[in-house]
Scaffold this active site. Sequence first.
Site, PDB file in Angstrom:
ATOM      1  N   GLN A  10       0.829  -1.198   0.000  1.00 44.55           N
ATOM      2  CA  GLN A  10       0.000   0.000   0.000  1.00 44.55           C
ATOM      3  C   GLN A  10       0.869   1.256   0.000  1.00 44.55           C
ATOM      4  OE1 GLN A  10      -3.310  -0.513   2.525  1.00 44.55           O
ATOM      5  NE2 GLN A  10      -3.977   1.613   2.487  1.00 44.55           N
ATOM      6  N   SER A  91       4.020  -6.412   2.905  1.00 43.09           N
ATOM      7  CA  SER A  91       2.673  -6.342   3.486  1.00 43.09           C
ATOM      8  C   SER A  91       1.646  -6.890   2.500  1.00 43.09           C
ATOM      9  CB  SER A  91       2.363  -4.903   3.911  1.00 43.09           C
ATOM     10  OG  SER A  91       1.159  -4.818   4.637  1.00 43.09           O
ATOM     11  N   LEU A  92       0.767  -6.044   1.979  1.00 46.86           N
ATOM     12  CA  LEU A  92      -0.190  -6.460   0.956  1.00 46.86           C
ATOM     13  C   LEU A  92       0.497  -7.229  -0.167  1.00 46.86           C
ATOM     14  CD1 LEU A  92      -2.723  -6.209  -0.973  1.00 46.86           C
ATOM     15  CD2 LEU A  92      -1.787  -3.980  -1.584  1.00 46.86           C
ATOM     16  N   ARG A 116      -9.478  -7.816   3.902  1.00 53.58           N
ATOM     17  CA  ARG A 116      -8.349  -7.405   4.741  1.00 53.58           C
ATOM     18  C   ARG A 116      -8.312  -5.891   4.900  1.00 53.58           C
ATOM     19  NH1 ARG A 116      -2.870  -5.946   3.639  1.00 53.58           N
ATOM     20  NH2 ARG A 116      -1.307  -6.824   5.066  1.00 53.58           N
ATOM     21  N   HIS A 200      -0.102  -3.147  11.186  1.00 51.38           N
ATOM     22  CA  HIS A 200       0.990  -3.995  11.664  1.00 51.38           C
ATOM     23  C   HIS A 200       1.374  -3.702  13.112  1.00 51.38           C
ATOM     24  CE1 HIS A 200       1.341  -5.797   7.780  1.00 51.38           C
ATOM     25  NE2 HIS A 200       1.421  -4.605   7.221  1.00 51.38           N
ATOM     26  N   GLN A 249       0.746 -11.922   9.703  1.00 53.47           N
ATOM     27  CA  GLN A 249       1.324 -10.657   9.257  1.00 53.47           C
ATOM     28  C   GLN A 249       0.487  -9.444   9.593  1.00 53.47           C
ATOM     29  OE1 GLN A 249      -0.266  -8.935   5.603  1.00 53.47           O
ATOM     30  NE2 GLN A 249       1.216 -10.262   4.624  1.00 53.47           N
TER      31      GLN A 249
END
Length: 316
Positions: A10, A91-92, A116, A200, A249
């Site tokens: 992102q 991440s993503l 998500r 996170h 995660q």
Amino acid sequence: MTTAFIFPGQGSQYAGMGRDIASASPAARAVFDAADEALGEAISQLCFSGPEDSLRLTANTQPAILTVSAAVFAAAREIGAPMPDFVAGHSLGEYSALVAVGALDVHDAVRLVRARGTYMQEAVPVGEGAMAAVLGLDDESVAAACAAAADGQVCSPANYNSPGQVVIAGAAEAVKRAGEEAKRRGARRIIPLDVSAPFHTALMQPATERMRPLLEATEFRDPAVPVMVNATAHLVDSAAEVRQALINQIASPVLWEQSIMALADFGVDRWVELGPGKVLAGLVRKIVKGADCSSVESCEEIETAFADTRAAATDY
């Protein structure tokens, strides 16, 4: 050469992304069509035309970036680019990497990241959480600044991006205090990030619990090549490990610097970023001095990047 494909997260989105490759590559166009079908809406048009305000909404940003990244990978394979030796995603981007190595179907992937993004946004009311980049301070000092400033609130490192660049996140007031504490400890600069939630961190645990049943109900397959995962900076190579990595995660820091260093230890000497933007290539160059690193998003960039390494395209 030993190659890793890396996939952005992102923040890399922009209106117009994917438009050219979708028009030039049938394989890429098929990925956009699959994403539209899976979501029951034209996520492709949001990628191609915006508007920016809609594209910045987390629930839209995540499937949009994943779709573009998967489309770029499909276009690369279409012209004969070989499979990499390893993959990783920020991440993503971990979802994009899993699509690339066949561990996750693109239809399932876009639906999962839509959920998500929604759950991560809903985990903390808007305005109550924050993220900030701390520049010029070592990892241990950043963590100590967060601990000193927490005062009973959540505040912790969220992204270990590269040497001297750590993103912190948590309750808005605590993040502000931690930034001030980090400056006292020698940080060169604190940059508040324009994000809608403290990703996170432990504040994302409600999103983890909402995602868990969706991930457990999704069919995963063993990845075609090993995947370096964010939460542990370890390689996984089984469907069960992939699923658990995605559960872990959401509320865990992204160990990007550690992941890239681990891949370098495994012999990776070529890095190719597939998807919108060039953020990850820049981070890799800071982590691995002299890294052979490229970012590909257009058919022209794909042709250039893989001119010397083409192989017969195969199904994935």
